[in-house]
Write an enzyme that holds these catalytic residues in place. Structure first.
Site, PDB file in Angstrom:
ATOM      1  N   ALA A 126       0.593  -1.515   0.153  1.00  0.00           N
ATOM      2  CA  ALA A 126      -0.527   0.043   0.307  1.00  0.00           C
ATOM      3  C   ALA A 126       1.002   1.598  -0.150  1.00  0.00           C
ATOM      4  O   ALA A 126       2.015   1.052   0.219  1.00  0.00           O
ATOM      5  CB  ALA A 126      -1.199  -0.158   1.383  1.00  0.00           C
ATOM      6  N   GLY A 169       0.587  -4.588   0.656  1.00  0.00           N
ATOM      7  CA  GLY A 169      -0.619  -4.812   0.249  1.00  0.00           C
ATOM      8  C   GLY A 169      -0.289  -5.865  -1.879  1.00  0.00           C
ATOM      9  O   GLY A 169      -1.334  -5.660  -2.230  1.00  0.00           O
ATOM     10  N   GLU A 206       4.401  -4.851   6.926  1.00  0.00           N
ATOM     11  CA  GLU A 206       3.874  -4.242   7.884  1.00  0.00           C
ATOM     12  C   GLU A 206       4.463  -4.129   9.120  1.00  0.00           C
ATOM     13  O   GLU A 206       4.473  -3.167   9.823  1.00  0.00           O
ATOM     14  CB  GLU A 206       2.080  -4.277   7.786  1.00  0.00           C
ATOM     15  CG  GLU A 206       1.868  -4.326   6.023  1.00  0.00           C
ATOM     16  CD  GLU A 206       1.594  -5.371   5.906  1.00  0.00           C
ATOM     17  OE1 GLU A 206       2.646  -6.230   5.884  1.00  0.00           O
ATOM     18  OE2 GLU A 206       1.317  -5.963   4.549  1.00  0.00           O
ATOM     19  N   GLU A 252      -0.723  -9.148  -0.841  1.00  0.00           N
ATOM     20  CA  GLU A 252      -2.297  -9.433  -0.796  1.00  0.00           C
ATOM     21  C   GLU A 252      -3.110  -8.954  -1.777  1.00  0.00           C
ATOM     22  O   GLU A 252      -3.858 -10.417  -2.058  1.00  0.00           O
ATOM     23  CB  GLU A 252      -2.514  -8.661   0.524  1.00  0.00           C
ATOM     24  CG  GLU A 252      -1.764  -8.546   1.660  1.00  0.00           C
ATOM     25  CD  GLU A 252      -1.635  -7.187   2.556  1.00  0.00           C
ATOM     26  OE1 GLU A 252      -1.808  -6.525   2.503  1.00  0.00           O
ATOM     27  OE2 GLU A 252      -2.506  -7.311   3.805  1.00  0.00           O
TER      28      GLU A 252
END
Ligand code: CAA
Length: 257
Positions: free
Chosen positions: A65, A108, A131, A111
């Site tokens: 992200a 992300g 993260e 993911e």
């Protein structure tokens, strides 16, 4: 439709989405989220498309992200927006989606790859949930999907240490379906997608639905679901065509009916 953060094209019956924010290693910001979900919707609605491929660049599928966009978020804003919940729309895409991963698939990015139906990785791919190094945790499904794919011990290792897994370890662990030489990644992913798109679309979609069901229900319910869907396939013209073609020693010609 014009997109700012991705490129899209059709290759025969395959819809190709290329993440395209090279300046940020394809970090997933709100624009990229909007673009990918819109492109998936467009390919889902396009009756000429039978399979979708999502890829990135040679260096990065996606490095997570977008940290710079995210860093000043508050709890209240995240809670009220239900930050990342928009990605649940991927679960409603019924055509198969293949992730073709080269380079970094982190946070992300990992993911997003796991939200696809399967992952084909280049031998340079690196997967991770870093993260923890930012003082947070996965928020786009990592703690749940990675655990289902690679088991608790390795998922804990990845989430708690933030280390990366190379392509060989990812294949050994069941995270990716196959590893191919870097230069052949897109070709191999498109070949797989083309193969899938050559089959009966309803049969493909029912296969996807049944495999995904195994993540949601008990074994006995899953087996019952599989049998019911299997029974319904005898209503397909494509079942008659596929089985007749086998008996007559010819190639089937599916009409998606
Ligand atoms: N967000 C925003 N920008 C990012 C980014 C990210 N996730 N990852 C890389 N970039 C940017 C860098 O800031 C840099 O920009 P500038 O040139 O403007 O400085 C550019 O992309 C190139 O990156 P690097 O110079 O860092 O490239 P590198 O080859 O030295 O390192 C890397 C590559 C190891 C992947 C490193 O970029 C990195 O560690 N990135 C962050 C990985 C990460 O922590 N991802 C998790 C994000 S949080 C998350 O994803 C939450 C969730 O669950 C959804």
């Amino acid at each position: 439709m014009a997109y700012e953060t991705i490129l899209t094209e059709t290759r025969g019956k395959v819809g190709l989405i290329t993440l395209n924010r090279p300046q940020a290693l394809n970090a997933i910001n709100s624009g990229l989220t909007r673009d990918v979900l819109a492109a998936l919707q467009a390919f889902e609605a396009d009756t000429t498309i039978g399979c979708i491929v999502i890829t990135g660049s040679e260096k990065a599928f996606a490095a997570g992200a977008d940290i710079k966009e995210m860093q000043s978020r508050s709890f209240v804003q995240s809670y009220l927006d239900d930050f990342f919940a928009e990605w649940d729309a991927m679960l409603r895409v019924r055509k198969p989606i293949i992730a073709a991963v080269s380079g970094y698939a982190l946070g992300g990015g990992c993911e997003l790859a796991m939200a696809c139906d399967f992952i084909i990785a280049s031998d340079t791919a690196k997967f991770g949930q870093p993260e923890i190094t930012l003082g947070v945790m996965p928020g786009m499904g990592g703690s749940q999907r990675l655990t289902r794919f690679v088991g608790k011990s390795k998922a804990m290792d990845m989430c708690l240490t933030g280390r990366m897994m190379d392509a060989a370890e990812a294949e050994r662990s069941g995270l990716v379906s196959r590893v191919v030489p870097a230069g052949e990644l897109l070709e191999e992913a498109l070949k797989a997608a083309d193969k899938i798109a050559s089959f009966s679309l309803p049969a493909v979609m029912m296969n996807k639905e049944a495999v995904n069901r195994s993540y949601e229900v008990s074994l006995s319910e899953g087996l019952r679901f599989e049998r019911r869907v299997f029974h319904s396939m005898f209503a397909l013209e494509d079942q008659k065509e596929g089985m007749s073609a086998f008996s007559e020693k010819r190639k089937p010609s599916f009409n998606n009916r």
